[in-house]
Design an enzyme around this catalytic site. Structure first.
Site, PDB file in Angstrom:
ATOM      1  N   SER A   1      36.951  41.010  35.674  1.00 23.17           N
ATOM      2  CA  SER A   1      36.596  42.280  35.042  1.00 23.17           C
ATOM      3  C   SER A   1      35.216  42.275  34.403  1.00 23.17           C
ATOM      4  O   SER A   1      34.604  43.328  34.240  1.00 23.17           O
ATOM      5  CB  SER A   1      37.639  42.628  33.974  1.00 23.17           C
ATOM      6  OG  SER A   1      37.815  41.552  33.060  1.00 23.17           O
TER       7      SER A   1
ATOM      8  N   HIS B   1      36.055  43.766  26.284  1.00 23.85           N
ATOM      9  CA  HIS B   1      35.178  43.809  27.453  1.00 23.85           C
ATOM     10  C   HIS B   1      33.831  44.425  27.077  1.00 23.85           C
ATOM     11  O   HIS B   1      33.741  45.208  26.134  1.00 23.85           O
ATOM     12  CB  HIS B   1      35.815  44.626  28.588  1.00 23.85           C
ATOM     13  CG  HIS B   1      36.905  43.905  29.300  1.00 23.85           C
ATOM     14  ND1 HIS B   1      38.216  43.961  28.898  1.00 23.85           N
ATOM     15  CD2 HIS B   1      36.881  43.098  30.393  1.00 23.85           C
ATOM     16  CE1 HIS B   1      38.960  43.223  29.703  1.00 23.85           C
ATOM     17  NE2 HIS B   1      38.171  42.681  30.622  1.00 23.85           N
TER      18      HIS B   1
END
Length: 268
Positions: free
Chosen positions: A44, A250
């Site tokens: 990711s 993230h």
């Protein structure tokens, strides 16, 4: 001490020459990398989860046009660009489903992988919801895995990449430290934040060692994220996002463009 004017002029001239040569070398390197195909592999952090602007056809892989591979390809126009990085990918997923576009004409490969194998998501969940001691215990389990099992898994990925793309320059990207320490921050204790940062350092060190052992370039993003960690007041990372839990921990779009892209530019 005063320097004679001719020496100052000579110093300025040498600095200008070095700067020009460095810029020319960087441009030439980018041109060479773009002359063949570019394949972006990984998890990711490479697909761009958290950066928004997801490509519809990428589905649950959540490949973003704000992710560093897409930004690099847009700026350098490689002869082909295959973006196979996928949210949640582990080393086995890269081997099983991402290597198809690699071939002898591939000139550049990027990859970030290893965090999911080490149980990063479970570490963060444990540390957010449970005590300092339970958090550290879970981190210690992850560190043991990073030492005992992850090196072999990374070797399998790196060996397969080289076998399928024998002529490619391969850049392995690491992970940022997550927290700024020594400052007031609502949420995790300083003990937890330090333990998480130390575990990230340990993971990066192992990934870097295995990448270099295969002759690959390791792109260390910890320096570019310094000053932009969680609790810094200018974070390029999402904290816990209860409205979209997948974004948590993230990089934001700014983290991809400001944290990852410059490191990849240098590594490429």
């Amino acid at each position: 001490m005063r320097h004679p004017r001719p020496l100052l002029l000579l110093g300025s001239l040498l600095l200008a020459v070095v700067t020009a040569l460095t810029g020319a070398a960087t441009a030439q390197s980018a041109e060479q990398a773009a002359s063949g195909g570019y394949v972006a592999l990984g998890d990711s952090y490479s697909s761009g989860v958290g950066a928004g602007s997801y490509i519809d056809s990428s589905g649950d892989c959540k490949r973003s046009t704000n992710a560093y591979p897409y930004l690099w390809a847009a700026a350098n126009s490689p002869s082909s660009f295959s973006f196979t990085a996928c949210s949640g990918a582990r080393t086995g997923d890269v081997l099983a489903g991402q290597l198809g576009p690699l071939n002898s004409g591939t000139s550049l490969v990027s990859v970030s992988v290893g965090g999911n194998d080490a149980g990063f998501a479970d570490v963060m969940t444990t540390c957010v919801l449970q005590s300092d001691s339970t958090c550290i215990s879970r981190i210690n389990t992850a560190r043991a895995y990073i030492d005992s099992t992850l090196p072999g898994q990374l070797d399998n990925v790196y060996t397969s990449i080289r076998g399928k793309a024998p002529n490619a320059h391969v850049a392995v990207l690491g992970y940022p430290r997550f927290y700024k320490l020594g400052t007031f921050c609502v949420g995790l204790s300083e003990t937890k934040r330090k333990a998480i940062n130390d575990a990230s350092d340990h993971l990066n060190n192992v990934i870097g060692q295995r990448a270099r052992a295969h002759g690959f370039t390791f792109g260390d993003v910890r320096s570019t994220f310094t000053g932009h960690e969680l609790c810094s007041g200018s974070s390029w990372l999402h904290s816990v996002d209860w409205t979209n839990i997948g974004n948590s921990y993230h990089p934001k779009a700014a983290g991809q463009s400001g944290g990852y892209l410059p490191v990849f530019n240098a590594a490429a």
